[in-house]
Every structure is written in structure tokens, then in C-alpha cells.
Write an enzyme that holds these catalytic residues in place. Structure first.
Site, PDB file in Angstrom:
ATOM      1  N   HIS A  85       0.604   8.425   3.987  1.00 39.48           N
ATOM      2  CA  HIS A  85       0.943   8.449   2.563  1.00 39.48           C
ATOM      3  C   HIS A  85      -0.282   8.187   1.696  1.00 39.48           C
ATOM      4  O   HIS A  85      -0.430   8.782   0.617  1.00 39.48           O
ATOM      5  CB  HIS A  85       2.046   7.428   2.277  1.00 39.48           C
ATOM      6  CG  HIS A  85       3.342   7.759   2.936  1.00 39.48           C
ATOM      7  ND1 HIS A  85       4.301   6.805   3.230  1.00 39.48           N
ATOM      8  CD2 HIS A  85       3.856   8.939   3.383  1.00 39.48           C
ATOM      9  CE1 HIS A  85       5.329   7.389   3.807  1.00 39.48           C
ATOM     10  NE2 HIS A  85       5.081   8.683   3.923  1.00 39.48           N
TER      11      HIS A  85
ATOM     12  N   ILE B 249       0.831  -1.203   0.000  1.00 34.51           N
ATOM     13  CA  ILE B 249       0.000   0.000   0.000  1.00 34.51           C
ATOM     14  C   ILE B 249       0.862   1.248   0.000  1.00 34.51           C
ATOM     15  O   ILE B 249       0.551   2.245  -0.672  1.00 34.51           O
ATOM     16  CB  ILE B 249      -0.944  -0.074   1.212  1.00 34.51           C
ATOM     17  CG1 ILE B 249      -1.960  -1.202   0.992  1.00 34.51           C
ATOM     18  CG2 ILE B 249      -1.643   1.248   1.469  1.00 34.51           C
ATOM     19  CD1 ILE B 249      -2.574  -1.758   2.251  1.00 34.51           C
ATOM     20  N   ASP B 250       1.958   1.224   0.721  1.00 36.18           N
ATOM     21  CA  ASP B 250       2.852   2.378   0.824  1.00 36.18           C
ATOM     22  C   ASP B 250       3.478   2.697  -0.526  1.00 36.18           C
ATOM     23  O   ASP B 250       3.466   3.845  -0.981  1.00 36.18           O
ATOM     24  CB  ASP B 250       3.930   2.077   1.863  1.00 36.18           C
ATOM     25  CG  ASP B 250       4.376   3.314   2.632  1.00 36.18           C
ATOM     26  OD1 ASP B 250       3.765   4.375   2.475  1.00 36.18           O
ATOM     27  OD2 ASP B 250       5.334   3.198   3.418  1.00 36.18           O
ATOM     28  N   ASP B 251       4.060   1.693  -1.179  1.00 42.63           N
ATOM     29  CA  ASP B 251       4.660   1.917  -2.492  1.00 42.63           C
ATOM     30  C   ASP B 251       3.627   2.407  -3.489  1.00 42.63           C
ATOM     31  O   ASP B 251       3.905   3.294  -4.299  1.00 42.63           O
ATOM     32  CB  ASP B 251       5.302   0.625  -3.004  1.00 42.63           C
ATOM     33  CG  ASP B 251       6.736   0.471  -2.541  1.00 42.63           C
ATOM     34  OD1 ASP B 251       7.623   1.015  -3.202  1.00 42.63           O
ATOM     35  OD2 ASP B 251       6.956  -0.180  -1.506  1.00 42.63           O
TER      36      ASP B 251
END
Length: 664
Positions: free
Chosen positions: A478, A402-404
Site C-alpha cells: 500500500h 502507516i497503512d491508513d
């Protein structure tokens, strides 16, 4: 009075206040702006020069010497040890030893028992003798800390492979675990993806209990070689520890009476599960630990070393090797090209590089090719969700994160691509997937939704770090930032994420950093996200965050935070100034409207003063987090991308902001 550290061990120490690291005087605003312009220009040139021809960036991912030690132990177990690799790895391991004979898990950190045990054994494999001074110091320290018996389970598993520890004295984890349905506690999907990929092959190893001939004894690492595993009292039966300790005893009994057909079926299912998750490059999940245990498990189940699965697996591990100029060989636990590339693209764009610059277009092309459009393990919890996202590594289609995905979307938005419809389609899929991975509490974890079971961490087997993937402030921030820039700031799902973030703020004004060190990272992630989503800079939460950052600014103008902040409150926001952590603090201050304040000017001046002539920054300190405290990371590109982003935003304004003065 602020505090800093000496970069070794002990508590933070105070230091006399000084406005500037070099002159003791804060430069004027015009001088700071000009210094920032020049530093940003040098940083842009340096980063552009590091781009691969295919469009990606990747810095070394440095962790600790257990990666190198376990690589040698794997080669010893499989009978494929070669002298060149052995001596190159030993050269690196020796170079990381501290003066007291120990090995740490991060730069400047204290000696760590399990790491020291594994490093010691690896050097014994390389021919270092117990009576050698550096080995004797290590062995004495290990004994003083309780010997092998006090080391972590994973360390003792490696030793059990050679008869240096008894399998009966290890926690049990049966392969029948693979059959548990997802609604039963302790099924494999209750574990975080990194733990899941490691545990499944280890259940096979635990069931098989192999022992290879030991090339030497390790009596010197026991407090009493005649009784290497002294008995320990069980925790009270009414406690969770007591319950799981007794469950482990029951599983040891089950190991002796397990129905053979059921056990064989479980190991066959585990093997299928492992093989199905091997990536195109031969690795598993793009990370070293699952790969080494998968290779061992499959070998025990009859896969010979020439089998295509095994060949590809071993070749993938070789690609984690970084050969240094002095002949030393360091093993990366993972590789981070997608993460590094999206952060580099953001940094360059925010530093004023035009969106149609060839380097940014190449980066966008490469990121678009890396999009994952097939389901992975995340679909177990979200079976109706359509795929679309990005992973961290070159190859990891089973585990996009999810972050990437959020950061790639933010990067793609900064690029003026000749095929914009292709970019829009990929972004739309990524946004949809990220929204679908929201957990019930309104926040986001890294790889899975609602991966919050309390049981996995209580297993005696799981003492190697975090084994679940609950939502975190940095990842949630993010995603919220990305959704805001996608015009979804008022979407109910975004608002739930904002509410969760506001509720997670610590009393001192900071946010916990799960994937970066620590409160400086968390705060540096959350404040820009909240402001982007419409929270005014005057909001009490933003003001408390600004106040906390100002209170922990170092006397030299920078910011730093030691990894010990994960366990000791006095270290929160305290540590030697680093380029990446200074940048994180500045990103928060700039987003909060503090551009012209002294704290910001001093931080920008620190970045400019500490830049090298080639446009880069030095940073030996570990500012990345794998598992809080237990596994720390030095991302070698962090020291380049985050300072450049902060300098760029100081010079050009906030991205996508109506007040931004691009090119000014």
C-alpha cells in the site's frame, strides 16, 4: 480441480467444476460488462446512503465473544454490573455458541479453548447453571481439552482476579520493565503498540495480584479440581523456551524480594505512562484490551471510579457496544472509521462518482480533520521525524499507522477539493512521515519502524497472539502504491520496497497477508502496487501471481480463503467464495492486464450474481486479521467497499492509468 469448503470444520473438499454459480455457463463479455455496470450503480447508491452526515463511514467490527465476556468480568471486578447489560451480553454470547457447546474465534471455525472458557464464565455470571445442557456441553469440552490449565495466559489472568486461578501459577511480568532503556532487550518499545499498551497496565495488575470474591466455583472446568494446575516439565535449558521459562522462575523469586521503593516508583511511572496515553475520548489506543486493563491498573493504584480518567475510560468502553435489534449487545474490539472512510472514498471514485461529488468532499474534509500532527510512540525510534499521518480509529493520536496513512492519501488524490492547497499540505506531511517510517530492510510495518525483536514472542506471558510489528507485504504494498501515485516510483526508497516485495513472493506465486485473510489479500495488495510502480504485467512475478490466483479460483467463479490457511498449507487460497476476497483477487487480475480473461469475467459475474437487491453483499466469513489465526475480524464494510472497487475498475479502468476510460 479447485477446492472449496463447507464453511465449518475439516479440510478443503473438492467440488465438480462449474463455470457459473447459477447457470453453469460463463456469460458473454458484453453481458458481464452490463451486469458489472448495474451492480456498480447499485453498490454506489448503497454506500452513499451509509455515509454519516459528518462525512465518515464505519461498519461494525466483529471479532469473538471474549470481548463481551471480558467486559462483563471487568464490570464484576469493579462492582458496576447492571442487569440490562449483563443479560444483553449473555444473549449475544449464547447466540454465538456452536452445537458442540464451544465458541469459535471466527465464523465456521473450530471451537477454541480460551474463548469457550471465558464465554462459559460470562454465562455463569448471567445466571446460567452448570447443569444446563448448553453449559454442560461446554464444560465437558473444556475438560477434554485440558481444562483451565490449558487456556491462554490472559484467560487465566481474568480468572485470577476472582481467585479461580492462582497468581503464583501465572507468568510474571514486573512493572520495573518500564525503566528499561530502549537499547535493552524486552524494553516496552520492543513490543508492538497493541501489546505495549496492554502489557504496561498488566505489569501493575501482576504486581498487585488482586482477588475479588468469586460468586461461584469453577471446579467443573478443571480436569482434576484437587490439582487444577498439573506440573509440566521445563524445556531443555539450551532451548529458547527453556531459557525464558527459567527467566520466568527468576522473576517469580524477584516478585517476593523486589525493593518496595523501586516497585512503587515503577508502578507510579507505569501509571503516568498510561494516563499520558489516554485519548480525548477516554480510550487507550482506540482498542478494547488496553482500555480494560488500564482501567483495572489505575483502579488498583487508587483511582476511584469517579476520577475523570476512570469515568472517561469506562464511558469509552460503552461506546464499543453495538445493540442489536433482538436486544443482544456485542462489543467491538475496535472501531475503524478512518480505514472504512478512505476505502469507501476509493471505491466510490473508482466506480465513477465524480471527484467533486459532495459525499467525497465531505469525506475528504473529515479525513483532513483526522490528520495527526503531533508525535506519538513511533517517535521513540524516529525522534527526528516530523509527524503527519492518520490512525485507524476516531481517536488514537498516539498511534497513527502507516497503512491508513497510505490509503488516506490514495483516497484524497481522488477528490477534487475546493481547498486543494490544504489537501496538498496534508498529503505532503503524510508522504514524508510514511517514508520516514521505512524499516531497515526496505519494507514497512503497521505502526513502528524496525519493530522486529525476536524476544517478546518467546516470553511465557505472551501467548495471546502476535506481539511485535515487523514489516508485512500488504502494508508495504500500500505504501509503494501510494508513493508511485505521488510520482515517487523511482525514488530509491520506493525501489527498496519493491525489491523487498519481489523477494517476499512465495514459491507458488502468492504473497502472505498479515492484516487480511490471507494469501488472497496479500496478493491482491501487492500486484496492483507493483504494476503502479512500473513493474510490467509481463514480469515473471506478476505472471506467477496471476497463475496462482487462477489456480485457486472456486468453481462458482469467486475466491475465498479460510483462516486456517495461516497454519495449514492445504487451506491456502481455499474456502467458500466471499465478496471481499473475490474483489481482492480481481484487483490483482485487473492490474495485471487480465481484464478480458475468463477468470476475471467469472469473478465479476460472481460479484454481480451475489449482490443483494439493495446493492450490498452478504459475508458472514471473517476476512480481516488482527493476529494471524489468533485474532480474526469481520469488517462489515469490507463486503461493500472492495466489491465496488473491483466492479468500478472493471467498468472504468485502472485509477490514474493512462489507459483508464473514466465514464466509459
Amino acid at each position: 480441480m479447485t477446492a472449496t469448503t463447507d464453511g465449518s470444520t475439516g479440510a478443503p473438499r473438492p467440488r465438480a467444476a462449474a463455470a457459473s454459480a447459477t447457470t453453469g455457463i460463463t456469460p458473454g463479455a458484453d453481458a458481464v460488462l452490463e451486469a458489472a455496470r448495474q451492480a456498480a450503480g447499485r453498490g454506489v447508491e448503497h454506500l452513499l446512503a451509509r455515509q454519516d452526515a459528518q462525512g465518515w463511514w464505519k461498519g461494525d467490527l466483529e471479532t469473538n465473544v471474549t470481548m463481551d465476556a471480558e467486559d462483563l468480568l471487568l464490570r464484576q471486578f469493579l462492582g458496576i454490573q447492571d442487569e440490562k447489560t449483563l443479560h444483553a451480553a449473555a444473549l449475544f454470547i449464547r447466540g454465538e455458541q456452536r452445537d458442540d457447546g464451544t465458541w469459535a474465534t471466527f465464523y465456521g471455525g473450530p471451537g477454541e479453548l480460551s474463548t469457550t472458557v471465558e464465554a462459559y464464565v460470562a454465562l455463569r455470571l448471567a445466571g446460567d447453571r452448570p447443569e444446563d445442557a448448553h453449559m454442560a456441553r461446554a464444560a465437558a469440552w473444556i475438560r477434554a481439552k485440558g481444562g483451565i490449565a490449558a487456556s491462554r495466559v490472559f484467560t487465566r489472568i481474568w480468572l485470577a482476579l476472582f481467585g479461580w486461578w492462582k497468581w503464583d501459577d501465572l507468568p510474571e511480568l514486573p512493572p520495573e520493565l518500564i525503566f528499561l532503556p530502549t537499547w535493552v532487550p524486552l524494553n516496552i518499545y520492543d513490543f508492538g503498540c497493541w501489546a505495549r499498551q496492554t502489557i504496561v497496565p498488566l505489569t501493575v495488575v501482576s504486581a498487585k495480584r488482586p482477588v475479588r470474591p468469586a460468586p461461584f466455583a469453577l471446579d467443573e472446568l478443571h480436569t482434576d479440581a484437587r490439582h487444577p494446575n498439573p506440573a509440566k516439565p521445563l524445556a531443555p535449558v539450551a532451548s529458547w523456551d527453556g531459557v525464558f521459562q527459567r527467566l520466568d522462575k527468576a522473576l517469580h523469586v524477584y516478585h517476593k524480594v523486589a525493593p518496595r521503593k523501586l516497585r512503587r516508583a515503577a508502578m507510579r511511572s507505569a501509571a503516568r505512562w498510561i494516563v499520558e496515553r489516554q485519548e480525548n475520548d477516554g480510550c487507550w489506543g482506540g482498542i478494547q484490551p488496553p482500555a480494560v486493563y488500564s482501567v483495572i491498573a489505575l483502579h488498583l493504584l487508587g483511582y476511584d471510579l469517579q476520577h475523570p480518567v476512570m469515568r472517561a475510560g469506562l464511558e469509552s468502553l460503552d461506546r464499543f457496544a453495538v445493540w442489536r435489534a433482538d436486544g443482544a449487545r456485542m462489543i467491538e474490539a475496535c472501531q475503524s472509521p478512518v480505514w472504512d472512510t478512505c476505502l469507501a472514498a476509493i471505491a466510490l471514485a473508482d466506480a465513477g462518482v465524480p471527484g467533486d461529488h459532495p459525499a467525497l468532499v465531505r469525506a475528504a474534509d473529515w479525513m483532513l480533520e483526522e490528520e495527526i500532527t503531533r508525535p506519538g510512540d513511533w517517535a521513540v525510534r524516529r525522534p527526528q521525524l516530523q509527524p503527519g499521518g492518520w490512525a485507524f480509529e476516531f481517536h488514537n493520536d498516539n498511534y497513527p499507522d502507516i497503512d491508513d496513512t497510505a490509503e488516506v492519501i490514495l483516497a484524497l488524490r481522488r477528490v477534487k477539493h475546493p481547498q486543494q492547497e490544504k489537501v496538498e499540505a496534508a498529503i505532503a506531511r503524510g508522504v514524508r512521515w510514511n517514508l520516514g517510517m521505512q524499516s531497515k530492510n526496505g519494507a514497512w510495518g503497521a505502526f513502528d519502524a524496525d519493530n522486529t525483536s525476536a524476544f517478546p514472542n518467546r516470553l511465557p506471558f505472551c501467548d495471546f497472539g502476535e506481539v511485535i510489528d515487523p514489516p508485512s507485504a500488504d502494508v508495504t504494498a500500500h505504501v509503494v502504491e501510494m508513493l508511485a501515485y505521488e510520482g515517487k516510483a523511482h525514488d530509491p526508497r520506493t525501489r527498496r520496497g519493491i525489491e523487498w516485495l519481489l523477494a517476499e513472493q512465495e514459491a507458488n506465486g502468492a504473497w502472505f497477508g498479515r492484516w487480511g485473510v490471507n494469501y488472497v489479500y496479500g496478493t491482491g495488495s501487492v500486484v496492483p502496487a507493483l504494476v503502479a510502480a512500473g513493474i510490467p504485467a509481463a514480469h515473471p512475478a506478476i505472471r506467477r501471481a496471476v497463475g496462482w490466483l487462477e489456480s485457486v479460483q472456486n468453481d462458482d467463479g469467486g475466491w475465498g480463503e479460510d483462516l486456517r490457511s495461516y497454519g495449514e498449507t492445504e487451506w491456502r487460497g481455499r474456502g467458500p467464495s466471499t465478496a471481499s476476497q473475490t474483489a481482492w483477487a480481481l484487483l490483482a487480475l485487473l492490474a495485471a492486464g487480465e481484464r478480458d480473461e475468463k477468470a476475471t469475467e467469472r469473478g465479476i459475474a460472481w460479484l454481480a450474481e451475489n449482490q443483494r437487491e439493495d446493492g450490498s453483499w452478504d459475508e458472514p466469513y471473517f476476512t480481516g486479521t488482527g493476529f494471524p489465526w489468533d485474532f480474526s475480524i469481520n469488517y462489515h464494510l469490507y463486503r461493500q467497499v472492495f466489491p465496488l472497487t473491483a466492479l468500478g475498475r472493471y467498468v472504468h479502468g485502472e485509477p490514474f492509468s493512462p489507459n483508464a476510460a473514466k465514464g466509459s
